[in-house]
Every structure is written in C-alpha cells, then in structure tokens.
Design a protein around this motif. Sequence first.
Motif, PDB file in Angstrom:
ATOM      1  N   GLU A 100      10.971  11.208  15.503  1.00  0.00           N
ATOM      2  CA  GLU A 100      10.430  10.100  16.296  1.00  0.00           C
ATOM      3  C   GLU A 100       9.338   9.367  15.524  1.00  0.00           C
ATOM      4  OE1 GLU A 100       9.728   7.826  19.999  1.00  0.00           O
ATOM      5  OE2 GLU A 100      11.410   8.869  19.068  1.00  0.00           O
ATOM      6  N   ILE A 101       8.483  10.129  14.859  1.00  0.00           N
ATOM      7  CA  ILE A 101       7.414   9.528  14.065  1.00  0.00           C
ATOM      8  C   ILE A 101       8.003   8.661  12.965  1.00  0.00           C
ATOM      9  CG2 ILE A 101       5.518  10.021  12.474  1.00  0.00           C
ATOM     10  CD1 ILE A 101       4.923  12.518  14.121  1.00  0.00           C
ATOM     11  N   ARG A 102       9.002   9.194  12.262  1.00  0.00           N
ATOM     12  CA  ARG A 102       9.617   8.413  11.181  1.00  0.00           C
ATOM     13  C   ARG A 102      10.317   7.176  11.728  1.00  0.00           C
ATOM     14  NH1 ARG A 102      12.915  10.143   5.776  1.00  0.00           N
ATOM     15  NH2 ARG A 102      13.702   8.045   5.316  1.00  0.00           N
ATOM     16  N   SER A 103      10.955   7.314  12.890  1.00  0.00           N
ATOM     17  CA  SER A 103      11.643   6.177  13.500  1.00  0.00           C
ATOM     18  C   SER A 103      10.657   5.048  13.809  1.00  0.00           C
ATOM     19  CB  SER A 103      12.345   6.626  14.782  1.00  0.00           C
ATOM     20  OG  SER A 103      12.817   5.522  15.515  1.00  0.00           O
ATOM     21  N   ILE A 104       9.484   5.397  14.333  1.00  0.00           N
ATOM     22  CA  ILE A 104       8.472   4.376  14.662  1.00  0.00           C
ATOM     23  C   ILE A 104       7.962   3.719  13.383  1.00  0.00           C
ATOM     24  CG2 ILE A 104       6.146   4.034  15.585  1.00  0.00           C
ATOM     25  CD1 ILE A 104       6.771   6.220  17.641  1.00  0.00           C
ATOM     26  N   ILE A 105       7.702   4.529  12.376  1.00  0.00           N
ATOM     27  CA  ILE A 105       7.185   3.992  11.107  1.00  0.00           C
ATOM     28  C   ILE A 105       8.167   2.979  10.523  1.00  0.00           C
ATOM     29  CG2 ILE A 105       6.701   4.608   8.710  1.00  0.00           C
ATOM     30  CD1 ILE A 105       5.478   7.209   9.768  1.00  0.00           C
ATOM     31  N   GLU A 126      10.631  11.770   1.241  1.00  0.00           N
ATOM     32  CA  GLU A 126      10.155  12.710   2.237  1.00  0.00           C
ATOM     33  C   GLU A 126      10.279  14.120   1.695  1.00  0.00           C
ATOM     34  OE1 GLU A 126      10.846  13.899   6.960  1.00  0.00           O
ATOM     35  OE2 GLU A 126      12.110  12.383   5.982  1.00  0.00           O
ATOM     36  N   ALA A 127       9.169  14.842   1.695  1.00  0.00           N
ATOM     37  CA  ALA A 127       9.156  16.248   1.351  1.00  0.00           C
ATOM     38  C   ALA A 127       8.920  17.039   2.630  1.00  0.00           C
ATOM     39  CB  ALA A 127       8.061  16.525   0.313  1.00  0.00           C
ATOM     40  N   PHE A 142       0.856  -1.189   0.000  1.00  0.00           N
ATOM     41  CA  PHE A 142       0.000   0.000   0.000  1.00  0.00           C
ATOM     42  C   PHE A 142       0.890   1.236   0.000  1.00  0.00           C
ATOM     43  CE2 PHE A 142      -2.051  -3.276   2.724  1.00  0.00           C
ATOM     44  CZ  PHE A 142      -3.079  -3.617   1.869  1.00  0.00           C
ATOM     45  N   VAL A 143       0.680   2.113  -0.934  1.00  0.00           N
ATOM     46  CA  VAL A 143       1.499   3.319  -1.043  1.00  0.00           C
ATOM     47  C   VAL A 143       0.595   4.542  -0.908  1.00  0.00           C
ATOM     48  CG1 VAL A 143       3.079   4.646  -2.485  1.00  0.00           C
ATOM     49  CG2 VAL A 143       3.162   2.145  -2.539  1.00  0.00           C
ATOM     50  N   PHE A 144       0.919   5.430   0.020  1.00  0.00           N
ATOM     51  CA  PHE A 144       0.138   6.652   0.197  1.00  0.00           C
ATOM     52  C   PHE A 144       0.976   7.657   0.990  1.00  0.00           C
ATOM     53  CE2 PHE A 144      -0.934   3.481   3.363  1.00  0.00           C
ATOM     54  CZ  PHE A 144      -0.773   4.152   4.576  1.00  0.00           C
ATOM     55  N   GLU A 145       0.478   8.880   1.080  1.00  0.00           N
ATOM     56  CA  GLU A 145       1.180   9.945   1.773  1.00  0.00           C
ATOM     57  C   GLU A 145       0.617  10.151   3.174  1.00  0.00           C
ATOM     58  OE1 GLU A 145       0.903  13.450  -0.595  1.00  0.00           O
ATOM     59  OE2 GLU A 145       2.544  12.847  -1.945  1.00  0.00           O
ATOM     60  N   ILE A 146       1.496  10.554   4.084  1.00  0.00           N
ATOM     61  CA  ILE A 146       1.052  10.962   5.418  1.00  0.00           C
ATOM     62  C   ILE A 146       1.679  12.319   5.724  1.00  0.00           C
ATOM     63  CG2 ILE A 146       0.847   8.590   6.222  1.00  0.00           C
ATOM     64  CD1 ILE A 146       3.388   9.094   7.882  1.00  0.00           C
ATOM     65  N   ARG A 147       0.973  13.097   6.529  1.00  0.00           N
ATOM     66  CA  ARG A 147       1.447  14.429   6.915  1.00  0.00           C
ATOM     67  C   ARG A 147       1.786  14.420   8.406  1.00  0.00           C
ATOM     68  NH1 ARG A 147      -4.072  16.838   5.183  1.00  0.00           N
ATOM     69  NH2 ARG A 147      -4.564  14.727   5.906  1.00  0.00           N
ATOM     70  N   TYR A 148       2.983  14.849   8.717  1.00  0.00           N
ATOM     71  CA  TYR A 148       3.383  14.896  10.120  1.00  0.00           C
ATOM     72  C   TYR A 148       2.386  15.697  10.953  1.00  0.00           C
ATOM     73  CZ  TYR A 148       8.088  13.058   9.087  1.00  0.00           C
ATOM     74  OH  TYR A 148       9.140  12.268   8.727  1.00  0.00           O
ATOM     75  N   LEU A 172       5.449  12.465   4.188  1.00  0.00           N
ATOM     76  CA  LEU A 172       6.146  11.208   3.882  1.00  0.00           C
ATOM     77  C   LEU A 172       5.320  10.398   2.898  1.00  0.00           C
ATOM     78  CD1 LEU A 172       7.339   9.853   7.357  1.00  0.00           C
ATOM     79  CD2 LEU A 172       8.746  10.910   5.592  1.00  0.00           C
ATOM     80  N   THR A 173       6.000   9.770   1.946  1.00  0.00           N
ATOM     81  CA  THR A 173       5.348   8.765   1.108  1.00  0.00           C
ATOM     82  C   THR A 173       5.799   7.407   1.622  1.00  0.00           C
ATOM     83  OG1 THR A 173       5.361  10.227  -0.808  1.00  0.00           O
ATOM     84  CG2 THR A 173       5.016   7.888  -1.223  1.00  0.00           C
ATOM     85  N   VAL A 174       4.847   6.613   2.108  1.00  0.00           N
ATOM     86  CA  VAL A 174       5.188   5.346   2.755  1.00  0.00           C
ATOM     87  C   VAL A 174       4.746   4.162   1.901  1.00  0.00           C
ATOM     88  CG1 VAL A 174       5.105   6.310   5.081  1.00  0.00           C
ATOM     89  CG2 VAL A 174       3.041   5.347   4.077  1.00  0.00           C
ATOM     90  N   GLU A 175       5.407   3.050   2.136  1.00  0.00           N
ATOM     91  CA  GLU A 175       5.107   1.791   1.442  1.00  0.00           C
ATOM     92  C   GLU A 175       4.866   0.735   2.519  1.00  0.00           C
ATOM     93  OE1 GLU A 175       7.932  -1.216  -0.900  1.00  0.00           O
ATOM     94  OE2 GLU A 175       7.590   0.652  -2.028  1.00  0.00           O
ATOM     95  N   VAL A 176       3.593   0.374   2.699  1.00  0.00           N
ATOM     96  CA  VAL A 176       3.208  -0.543   3.768  1.00  0.00           C
ATOM     97  C   VAL A 176       3.156  -1.968   3.227  1.00  0.00           C
ATOM     98  CG1 VAL A 176       1.448  -1.092   5.487  1.00  0.00           C
ATOM     99  CG2 VAL A 176       1.837   1.292   4.822  1.00  0.00           C
ATOM    100  N   PRO A 177       3.860  -2.899   3.854  1.00  0.00           N
ATOM    101  CA  PRO A 177       3.845  -4.282   3.362  1.00  0.00           C
ATOM    102  C   PRO A 177       2.454  -4.893   3.397  1.00  0.00           C
ATOM    103  CG  PRO A 177       4.910  -4.138   5.519  1.00  0.00           C
ATOM    104  CD  PRO A 177       4.710  -2.738   5.050  1.00  0.00           C
ATOM    105  N   PRO A 178       2.154  -5.802   2.475  1.00  0.00           N
ATOM    106  CA  PRO A 178       0.785  -6.353   2.383  1.00  0.00           C
ATOM    107  C   PRO A 178       0.303  -7.085   3.623  1.00  0.00           C
ATOM    108  CG  PRO A 178       2.070  -6.868   0.409  1.00  0.00           C
ATOM    109  CD  PRO A 178       3.023  -6.304   1.410  1.00  0.00           C
ATOM    110  N   TYR A 179       1.226  -7.566   4.469  1.00  0.00           N
ATOM    111  CA  TYR A 179       0.756  -8.311   5.637  1.00  0.00           C
ATOM    112  C   TYR A 179       0.082  -7.396   6.659  1.00  0.00           C
ATOM    113  CZ  TYR A 179       5.057  -6.812   8.121  1.00  0.00           C
ATOM    114  OH  TYR A 179       6.063  -6.086   8.709  1.00  0.00           O
ATOM    115  N   LYS A 180       0.304  -6.095   6.567  1.00  0.00           N
ATOM    116  CA  LYS A 180      -0.404  -5.154   7.447  1.00  0.00           C
ATOM    117  C   LYS A 180      -1.715  -4.766   6.771  1.00  0.00           C
ATOM    118  CE  LYS A 180       3.212  -3.124  10.299  1.00  0.00           C
ATOM    119  NZ  LYS A 180       2.518  -3.475  11.550  1.00  0.00           N
ATOM    120  N   VAL A 181      -2.670  -5.685   6.816  1.00  0.00           N
ATOM    121  CA  VAL A 181      -3.901  -5.530   6.037  1.00  0.00           C
ATOM    122  C   VAL A 181      -4.771  -4.374   6.518  1.00  0.00           C
ATOM    123  CG1 VAL A 181      -3.976  -7.944   5.349  1.00  0.00           C
ATOM    124  CG2 VAL A 181      -5.036  -7.252   7.501  1.00  0.00           C
TER     125      VAL A 181
END
Length: 799
Positions: free
Chosen positions: A433-438, A448-449, A412-418, A453-462
């Motif tokens: 800290e937020i990025r470290s946890i992610i 990262e702009a 899953f690819v999408f953006e998040i805003r701090y 952040l543009t994140v890529e979530v592995p499929p097992y995290k449904v």
Amino acid sequence: MKISYNWLKDFIETEKSPGELSHILTDIGLEVESLEVVQSIPGGLDGLLVGEVKTCVPHPNADRLRVTTVDVGVGELLHIVCGAPNVAAGQRVIVATVGTTLYPKTSEPFKISKSKIRGEVSEGMICAEDEIGLGQSHAGIMVLPDDTPVGMQAKEFFNIQDDYVFEIGLTPNRADAASHLGVARDIAAFLRRGHRLPDVSAFKEVSEGHALAVVVEDTIACPRYSSVSISGVQVGESPKWLKERLSAIGVRPINNVVDITNYVLHGLGQPLHAFDSDTLSGGKVVVRPARAGESFITLDGVERKLHIEDLMICDAEKPLCIAGVFGGVHSGVTETTTNVFLESAYFNPVSVRKTSKRHGLKTDASFRFERGTDPDITMLALKRAALLIVEVAGGHVSTPISDVYPVPIHPFVFEIRYAQVQQLIGKDIPEIEIRSIIEALGIKVRNEATGILTVEVPPYKVDVTREVDITEEVLRIYGYNNIEIKRQIKASLTTSPKPDKETVQNQVADLLIGNGFREILSNSLTKLDYADNPASAVRILNPLSTDLDTMRQNLLFSALEAVAYNQKRKQPDLKFFEFGSTYHTLEEGYLETQHLSLVMTGRQVPEQWNHTNKPVSFYHLKAAVDAVLQRLNITGLQVMDTPEIGYQYGLAYGKGVKSLVTFGAVDHTYLRKTDVTGEVFYADFNWDLIRKAIRKNKITYREVSKFPAVRRDLSLLIDADVSFDALKAIAEKTERKLLKSVNVFDVYRGDKLPSGKKSYALQFVLQDEEKTLNDKQIDAIVKKLIYNFEKDTGAEVRK
C-alpha cells in the motif's frame, strides 16, 4: 487559490461531484475553504424554455401589442402578450415562464409574474437576447431553428454549463499544487487513477527562421530559459470559452495573447510572459542581474530603483521586466502587436522571493516562482501556449524553440524504510500500500531491497526531499482519518528539569499582575540601531524591512517602544513586564538568552482626588525586583552599582561575577531614541541564571518564633565608595546568631554633606529564638556594630 471544477476535469476524468471532491481535497491536505457555483450567464437561464407560437393576433386594445398562445411542452398553451414586431405564428422562441427571474444586460433583474396587459392575460414572456443576458440586441424576439424541440431547456439549447469554484487554502509548502494540474495530480493519487496532460502533438517545430539570440548571464538565478517566436498574430478579444475560464477563477480577461499566458499559468502552474518582438532592440534577449543605480518603470507606472541582485530580462539596450515578478511598461503586447516573443522560464525561488519582497510586488507569477515551479514543464507550457495563441490569435510559429538549460536540475534521490514510515504514522500500513501511494504521487521507485526503497522524487515536489517528507505524503493520501487512536499508549518515563520552567514563569507572572503590572509581547525582530553591540548582532538575510532586520540584543527597546505607544495615546501611567529572548553572535555560534524585563513610568496610582500625584521612583522598581527574588526564594545576593550601559543610575544583584538582575533609571539618550517622555525605570533579569539559581531550592518549614523581633536603625556618614554590600558583610560578621536582616532604607547624597561622602540609613532586625531580648543585650550589639563600622570603613554615626 481558486480552482474551477470544469477546468479540473480537463486534467482528470472523474465522476465525483464538486461536493465529494471538496471532502477529498480537504482530507489530502488541500483544504477547501469554500465552494461556489459560478454561472457564465447570470441566472444560468433557469426557467427559460423553448416554445412554439401557435397563434398570434393583434391586441384588441393596443396597436403595437400581439396576443399569442405558446406551447412550451407542459400540456396547456400559455397566453402571452408580446410587443416584439417580429413575433409570428409557427416560430420557435425562448419563453420565460411565470416565476422565472430574468437578468437583462442593461437593467436590473426582475421576476416574471402572471398579469393583465391592457385587459389581456399574460402568462409569461417571449424573450429577446438582451433580456436573458445573451447579447445586446433588442430589435425583436429571438427566433430559433424550426427543428428545435419544444419544451427543451434554454440552457441546454445554448450549452450553458454551470461551473463550481473551489477556494483552496494553499499552504506555502505545496507549490506543486498551485495549479489545476497540481490539484488533479493529488486527486489522481487519492483515486489511484491517471491524470492527463495537454496534448501538444500538433506543435510542429520549425527548423528555419531568424530566432532572437538568448543570453543567460546568471544561470544560478535563471537555470532554464525556454522561448519561441510567433509571427502574424492579431491581438484582440478572447473567445468566449477562454474568458469564461479565467473569469470563473477571478482573473480579468485582457486580450487573447495575455489571456493565453494566464490560462497556461493557472492550468499548468508555469508562468509565461509574452513580449512584442518588434520592440526588442538588438535582436537578442539578455537575462542578467540589474546594474548598480539602474532604474526601471514597471507595468503599474512606478519607477523602481533596482538592486544589483534583481534579475532582469533585457534586450540589447534596456531592461524589459523584472524576472519572475513583474513586467515593464513597454514590455507587453498591445493591440498593434503582430509578432510575439514567448518566454517560459524557471527562476531560482530565493532570488525571486528577495526581489518580490524588496520591491513589495506580489503577482501570480512571483507567488509560484518563489515557492518553486517545475523546471521540467517549461517546454510543455511553451508549446501549449504557442498552439493556443495560433488558435485564437492567428499567426504561426516562426522560429525554432530556444532552450537554455546548461545544468539540468535532477530529481531528489534518497532511501526510505518501510518500518520508519509505519512507525512515524503509527499504523502498520502494508508495504504494498505504501509503495502504491508513492507511485501514485508520481514518485519513481528506482529499486527495492528488503524493507528499503530508493525513490526518485520529481523536482516539482520541492518540499519532498527526505524520508520524513515521504511519510507525510503517504499519510495524507492514505488518510488521517484512517489512523485509529489506540486504546493503549506505550511510553517511557522521561525526566524533566526541576523546577518546571513554565510553572516558575507563571508564578512570577501572577505575582507581577497582582502588583499592577501588565504583560507585553514584543517582536524579536528589531533594527540594528537598537543593538548593544552591532558586531555581535544576528542579522536577517532576507528582512521584511530595515526596521526588522536584526534579532534583538535586549528587551529595553521593546519596553520603551511599548511605553512610547501608550504615552502617545494618553496612557502615561505604565507598569509592564515581558518574558523574551535576546540573541547574539559569538565565535562558537549563536547565543539565545531568556530574560524577564520590568518597566515603570508615570504616577504611583492614577489621578484621584484623595491621592497625591507622586511619580514612581527607583525604589518602587526595587520593591518589585525584591518581590520577584523573594517569591523565588533567592537569597545571599551581592549588591553593586550596575555595570550595564543604558542606565543613569542603578543597582545590580549578583552571585560572584554574574549579575542576575540589573535595574535603574533609563538613560535619557535611550528615551530620546524611542520618543519617550518623563522618567522611566527598567529592570532586566537574566532568566536563565535565575532558573539555575533556584534549581536546588528546597521547601523548608520553620516554626514561627514565640519571641518578638527588635528593630534598630543607624544613620551612617561614610565614604562615597563604600557599598551597602560591604556594610552588610561587616554587620553579619559582627553578630552571626541574633542578627536576622540588614536593609538600607535611605540613601542621601547632597551639598549638605562633606565632599566625597554619602549617608546610609540602615535597618537591623534582631531576634533570639529562645528568649526575649532585653535592652542591655540589644545595646551591646549596636555598640559592637558601630565600633566595627568605624574601624573598618571610617563611618560616623549621624545623630
């Protein structure tokens, strides 16, 4: 879900104690409901020490006993009477000291105490292997190697380790944590350290061999299917370590091959299935939907009628198992199996859930598949299981790996805003800290702009598919307890609709309860047979049963089912009310409407010596309806015969063309449908319209009149089609100032009246706010009323 502490440490290196991990797991959303100690041997060999027999002489009073002195490293020698034929001086033995509880294999546990045996003191017991639960032999005491240290604990010598098992209350959205690996990933994220996967580097894939052909006909229900064959296995009992691991989490060992598949399932979260290759016909495996009318006998010996949406694993001739749910009676490995076909697949969660519900089957595999497994782990699990099978059951990998994966499942690819994450959490957590946890959660950061952040979530995290899901992940790892409650809360004032919905509902509920009604709560799910209009019914896509496949279109059947339930339990006198919703499908979408229902049946009052057994009637229900409307100060309603189906007879109150409430006697067809006996009276308020009707109600004060009201009654013979509403309108038009109310207190239809006629008994209340009315004024008004009734409706006054 049960998680073994020792097993968990295979995936993560941690010095945390089981108690500390319990608190950590609960804080990060994996609530530990219990923590138990699990011992592979009952008692854990506590109190057993290695001793050296210093002396051994015959017992003076018993031919078969020996009197020994034993050094167990405590300073003083122990005097022990022993009956074993092989005891001798100089031996290293296992000694149970005084106070130790032994758990023999073939008898009940018992405690060692200091005693006298035939006159000789005995301060312990030299043990055989069956007496301490290590084996079955009772031929003599256990004799250890001569170099075994004296005083050493037996549990240390035999390498007996206690395990701790966490009982985790896993929520349905945490499919990613349904394994030891999944739990280890969360702990690793919290501790900011890595976790490890099983080492499968020893797996050597063969390039030759006659592999079974795999054909996946439904790639939607089965996006990925990995498999390999292993030849020359010997099915038998599992080794001790494997049985202990499974037993610790409550899984019963079966045989070495099946136990390996269960071991990988609970370790990695990937269900596997092992087939006996020699029983597969046609040299191929076909993954296909079930055929119409096809039946199948599952492992529990039950023949099941398959649905065309059930996904089946088959050979060239027959089905072998229900994919992701349950195996077939002839699909598993047995003691005679020598060649194994091993399956590791990813099945569509919706497909598995529907099949599992349809057949009422719940298994460890379906539990995980229907919540969503990891499509990227099938190969790792396959190799891990193949290596372990070769290790514990012998044999060798005899075919290349087959991996049917036509359309890979992407992250899953999408953006998040701090800023949005911080706002939702309610604390300005540093961006680093937020990025470290992610990243600690295994989520990749593509780029990262500024503040994004543009994140890529592995499929097992449904369950992590949106920005708000990332926020939840960050919060649970950061810690809910680390979010302080601020002393000052800033909020804007918002308007709410008047009158308050809950207040009005509670006022009416209090009124009804005060009048002897009881509130019921019914399921909004019902069966299609209860729908007013099946064409507009809201159907459930994945119903639990045929009796719960439709959202209700009325509250009538809910009330009747409650009546039937109570009548069958000898409770015939009933007065119920219920607030609930009805649901309809319209062209423009779905319609949900709030209703209030009343139902009455049985006697007016419970049977007593000083009361007659009079049943409730339509007028008792009408009184309750009128009381509700009066409590809400709703006036000026039109009265008409109810247009609703479901009533033998009844009335409706409305404004214009809209009915606010319909009430009457329930049609006998509906009573028979719900197995209700006797007369039942039912009222249905459209609560949404009721709330609109009282929206502009104002509280007004009017002084109680100093002058008395006067009541006059008229009995009128009128045409059957003349309504009370029409008579009331004529009366109010005739006398606008002094006429305060008009009510009907009796209606009669019968063979004593002319055909097409009915009799209404009307009550008129007259009052002058400024003076007392005299008979002359009252008689004049009554005469005008009679004249207008006769002129406008042809009414006749009955004497």
